[in-house]
Write a protein that holds these residues in place. Structure first.
Motif, PDB file in Angstrom:
ATOM      1  N   MET A 299       0.871  -1.177   0.000  1.00 20.14           N
ATOM      2  CA  MET A 299       0.000   0.000   0.000  1.00 20.14           C
ATOM      3  C   MET A 299       0.910   1.230   0.000  1.00 20.14           C
ATOM      4  SD  MET A 299      -3.101  -1.229   0.170  1.00 20.14           S
ATOM      5  CE  MET A 299      -4.170   0.073   0.748  1.00 20.14           C
ATOM      6  N   TYR A 300       0.440   2.305  -0.638  1.00 19.14           N
ATOM      7  CA  TYR A 300       1.227   3.530  -0.609  1.00 19.14           C
ATOM      8  C   TYR A 300       1.107   4.208   0.752  1.00 19.14           C
ATOM      9  CZ  TYR A 300       2.498   3.882  -5.555  1.00 19.14           C
ATOM     10  OH  TYR A 300       3.053   3.678  -6.793  1.00 19.14           O
ATOM     11  N   GLU A 301       2.259   4.654   1.229  1.00 12.56           N
ATOM     12  CA  GLU A 301       2.278   5.525   2.388  1.00 12.56           C
ATOM     13  C   GLU A 301       3.137   6.722   2.013  1.00 12.56           C
ATOM     14  OE1 GLU A 301       3.817   2.940   5.428  1.00 12.56           O
ATOM     15  OE2 GLU A 301       5.894   3.431   4.964  1.00 12.56           O
ATOM     16  N   GLN A 302       2.820   7.861   2.608  1.00  8.76           N
ATOM     17  CA  GLN A 302       3.583   9.064   2.286  1.00  8.76           C
ATOM     18  C   GLN A 302       4.975   8.936   2.880  1.00  8.76           C
ATOM     19  OE1 GLN A 302       1.547  12.924   2.563  1.00  8.76           O
ATOM     20  NE2 GLN A 302       3.380  13.667   3.595  1.00  8.76           N
ATOM     21  N   HIS A 303       5.978   8.915   2.008  1.00  6.96           N
ATOM     22  CA  HIS A 303       7.369   8.825   2.457  1.00  6.96           C
ATOM     23  C   HIS A 303       7.910  10.216   2.781  1.00  6.96           C
ATOM     24  CE1 HIS A 303      11.653   8.044   2.562  1.00  6.96           C
ATOM     25  NE2 HIS A 303      11.823   8.891   1.571  1.00  6.96           N
ATOM     26  N   ASP A 304       7.563  11.196   1.938  1.00  4.97           N
ATOM     27  CA  ASP A 304       8.083  12.546   2.127  1.00  4.97           C
ATOM     28  C   ASP A 304       7.125  13.529   1.485  1.00  4.97           C
ATOM     29  OD1 ASP A 304       9.754  14.643   2.827  1.00  4.97           O
ATOM     30  OD2 ASP A 304      11.469  13.957   1.642  1.00  4.97           O
ATOM     31  N   MET A 305       7.159  14.768   1.971  1.00  3.67           N
ATOM     32  CA  MET A 305       6.361  15.855   1.391  1.00  3.67           C
ATOM     33  C   MET A 305       7.037  17.156   1.763  1.00  3.67           C
ATOM     34  SD  MET A 305       4.027  18.392   1.562  1.00  3.67           S
ATOM     35  CE  MET A 305       2.608  18.971   0.704  1.00  3.67           C
ATOM     36  N   GLN A 306       7.310  17.960   0.751  1.00  3.00           N
ATOM     37  CA  GLN A 306       7.914  19.268   0.988  1.00  3.00           C
ATOM     38  C   GLN A 306       7.164  20.309   0.178  1.00  3.00           C
ATOM     39  OE1 GLN A 306      10.258  19.770   3.250  1.00  3.00           O
ATOM     40  NE2 GLN A 306      10.573  17.597   3.641  1.00  3.00           N
ATOM     41  N   LYS A 307       7.018  21.490   0.766  1.00  7.59           N
ATOM     42  CA  LYS A 307       6.341  22.586   0.088  1.00  7.59           C
ATOM     43  C   LYS A 307       7.197  23.842   0.191  1.00  7.59           C
ATOM     44  CE  LYS A 307       2.028  25.119   0.087  1.00  7.59           C
ATOM     45  NZ  LYS A 307       0.799  25.400   0.795  1.00  7.59           N
ATOM     46  N   SER A 308       7.483  24.444  -0.941  1.00  5.66           N
ATOM     47  CA  SER A 308       8.213  25.712  -1.070  1.00  5.66           C
ATOM     48  C   SER A 308       9.711  25.615  -0.785  1.00  5.66           C
ATOM     49  CB  SER A 308       7.597  26.799  -0.195  1.00  5.66           C
ATOM     50  OG  SER A 308       6.265  27.021  -0.602  1.00  5.66           O
ATOM     51  N   LYS A 309      10.127  24.904   0.270  1.00  2.00           N
ATOM     52  CA  LYS A 309      11.558  24.766   0.536  1.00  2.00           C
ATOM     53  C   LYS A 309      11.819  23.456   1.263  1.00  2.00           C
ATOM     54  CE  LYS A 309      11.346  27.559   4.682  1.00  2.00           C
ATOM     55  NZ  LYS A 309      11.632  28.774   5.351  1.00  2.00           N
ATOM     56  N   GLY A 310      13.106  23.091   1.307  1.00  6.64           N
ATOM     57  CA  GLY A 310      13.485  21.827   1.930  1.00  6.64           C
ATOM     58  C   GLY A 310      13.899  20.818   0.881  1.00  6.64           C
ATOM     59  N   GLU A 311      14.327  19.657   1.340  1.00  3.68           N
ATOM     60  CA  GLU A 311      14.773  18.604   0.430  1.00  3.68           C
ATOM     61  C   GLU A 311      13.769  17.460   0.470  1.00  3.68           C
ATOM     62  OE1 GLU A 311      18.992  16.624  -0.444  1.00  3.68           O
ATOM     63  OE2 GLU A 311      18.085  15.858   1.407  1.00  3.68           O
ATOM     64  N   VAL A 312      13.375  17.017  -0.713  1.00  3.67           N
ATOM     65  CA  VAL A 312      12.488  15.853  -0.819  1.00  3.67           C
ATOM     66  C   VAL A 312      13.368  14.663  -1.194  1.00  3.67           C
ATOM     67  CG1 VAL A 312      11.829  16.191  -3.240  1.00  3.67           C
ATOM     68  CG2 VAL A 312      10.262  15.037  -1.696  1.00  3.67           C
ATOM     69  N   THR A 313      13.100  13.504  -0.546  1.00  5.77           N
ATOM     70  CA  THR A 313      13.967  12.338  -0.723  1.00  5.77           C
ATOM     71  C   THR A 313      13.195  11.140  -1.266  1.00  5.77           C
ATOM     72  OG1 THR A 313      13.576  11.548   1.525  1.00  5.77           O
ATOM     73  CG2 THR A 313      15.436  13.067   1.205  1.00  5.77           C
ATOM     74  N   SER A 314      13.963  10.169  -1.722  1.00  7.84           N
ATOM     75  CA  SER A 314      13.420   8.925  -2.256  1.00  7.84           C
ATOM     76  C   SER A 314      13.680   7.799  -1.262  1.00  7.84           C
ATOM     77  CB  SER A 314      14.120   8.605  -3.579  1.00  7.84           C
ATOM     78  OG  SER A 314      13.824   7.296  -4.008  1.00  7.84           O
ATOM     79  N   ARG A 315      12.717   6.909  -1.092  1.00  5.81           N
ATOM     80  CA  ARG A 315      12.960   5.693  -0.316  1.00  5.81           C
ATOM     81  C   ARG A 315      13.624   4.648  -1.218  1.00  5.81           C
ATOM     82  NH1 ARG A 315       8.017   2.988   2.589  1.00  5.81           N
ATOM     83  NH2 ARG A 315       8.298   4.777   3.945  1.00  5.81           N
ATOM     84  N   LEU A 316      13.210   4.597  -2.466  1.00  3.63           N
ATOM     85  CA  LEU A 316      13.719   3.606  -3.421  1.00  3.63           C
ATOM     86  C   LEU A 316      15.204   3.823  -3.719  1.00  3.63           C
ATOM     87  CD1 LEU A 316      13.078   1.279  -5.408  1.00  3.63           C
ATOM     88  CD2 LEU A 316      12.502   3.047  -7.087  1.00  3.63           C
ATOM     89  N   PHE A 317      15.574   5.062  -3.995  1.00 10.53           N
ATOM     90  CA  PHE A 317      16.958   5.390  -4.326  1.00 10.53           C
ATOM     91  C   PHE A 317      17.591   6.061  -3.120  1.00 10.53           C
ATOM     92  CE2 PHE A 317      14.940   5.451  -8.615  1.00 10.53           C
ATOM     93  CZ  PHE A 317      15.621   4.368  -9.133  1.00 10.53           C
TER      94      PHE A 317
END
Length: 188
Positions: A157-175
C-alpha cells in the motif's frame, strides 16, 4: 484529465486513434483520457527533475524515460489493459521493452499536476500505480510548489514517504541517498 470519448473502445480502436492524433491519449480499461499540453512551468520542472534523476542513476541498470512514452502496465495479478504516459518513468527491469512501448511496471513514476488533471493523478493514477506495484510515485504540484512522495510499504500500500512545500529537500525511499532541493525545482 478529460475523457476523449464517453463510450468505451477496444484497444485496437485506441491504437488506430493514436496513429492519427498528436494528442497524448491514455487507455484504462476501455476508456481513453486526453492529457492537457504541458505548460512552460511544467516543462521546466520536468527537465530539472529528469536531470537530477539522470545524474543519480548514471551507472546503474535503471533507465529514465519522459513523456511522451507509453507504459503498458502489466502484472498477472491485475486484469485489463492500461496504457499510461507518465511525465517521468524510471525503469529498472528491462524485460518489458518493445519497439513501441514498455510493458511491465516501472520502479518509479513522476506525475506533474496540471489544474485540469489533479484528481486524475491524485486518485485514479495513485490507485492504479499502487495496484500494479510501482515502488515509488512522486506527485509534483506546481500550483503549490510542493512534492509528495509515496512509497509502497510491506502490505503493498502507498504511504507518504516525504512531502515538501516551497523549501526543503524531498527524498526517495527507493533510491537511497537521492534528494532534491524543492526551491531548485520550482524557480524559473
Amino acid at each position: 484529465m478529460n475523457q476523449y470519448r464517453t463510450e468505451t473502445m477496444s484497444i485496437d480502436e485506441y491504437f488506430q486513434i493514436r496513429e492519427n492524433s498528436d494528442a497524448l491519449l491514455e487507455y484504462i480499461d476501455g476508456f481513453v483520457y486526453m492529457s492537457p499540453s504541458p505548460s512552460t512551468k511544467h516543462q521546466r520542472i520536468s527537465r530539472k527533475l529528469e536531470n537530477k534523476f539522470e545524474d543519480f542513476i548514471e551507472g546503474n541498470p535503471c533507465e529514465l524515460f519522459h513523456a511522451p512514452y507509453d507504459i503498458e502496465l502489466k502484472d498477472e495479478k491485475v486484469n485489463g489493459t492500461k496504457i499510461v504516459i507518465p511525465d517521468i518513468s524510471i525503469i529498472c527491469n528491462k524485460d518489458g521493452f518493445t519497439d513501441a512501448r514498455y510493458v511491465g511496471v516501472p520502479s518509479l513514476i513522476v506525475e506533474i499536476l496540471s489544474p485540469s488533471n489533479q484528481s486524475y493523478d491524485l486518485i485514479t493514477k495513485l490507485n492504479l500505480y499502487m495496484n500494479f506495484g510501482v515502488k515509488e510515485y512522486w506527485i509534483v504540484n506546481p500550483m503549490l510548489n510542493a512534492v509528495t512522495v509515496y512509497a509502497l510499504n510491506d502490505e503493498n500500500m502507498y504511504e507518504q514517504h516525504d512531502m515538501q512545500k516551497s523549501k526543503g529537500e524531498v527524498t526517495s525511499r527507493l533510491f537511497e541517498g537521492f534528494g532534491i532541493d524543492i526551491e531548485d525545482i520550482f524557480k524559473s
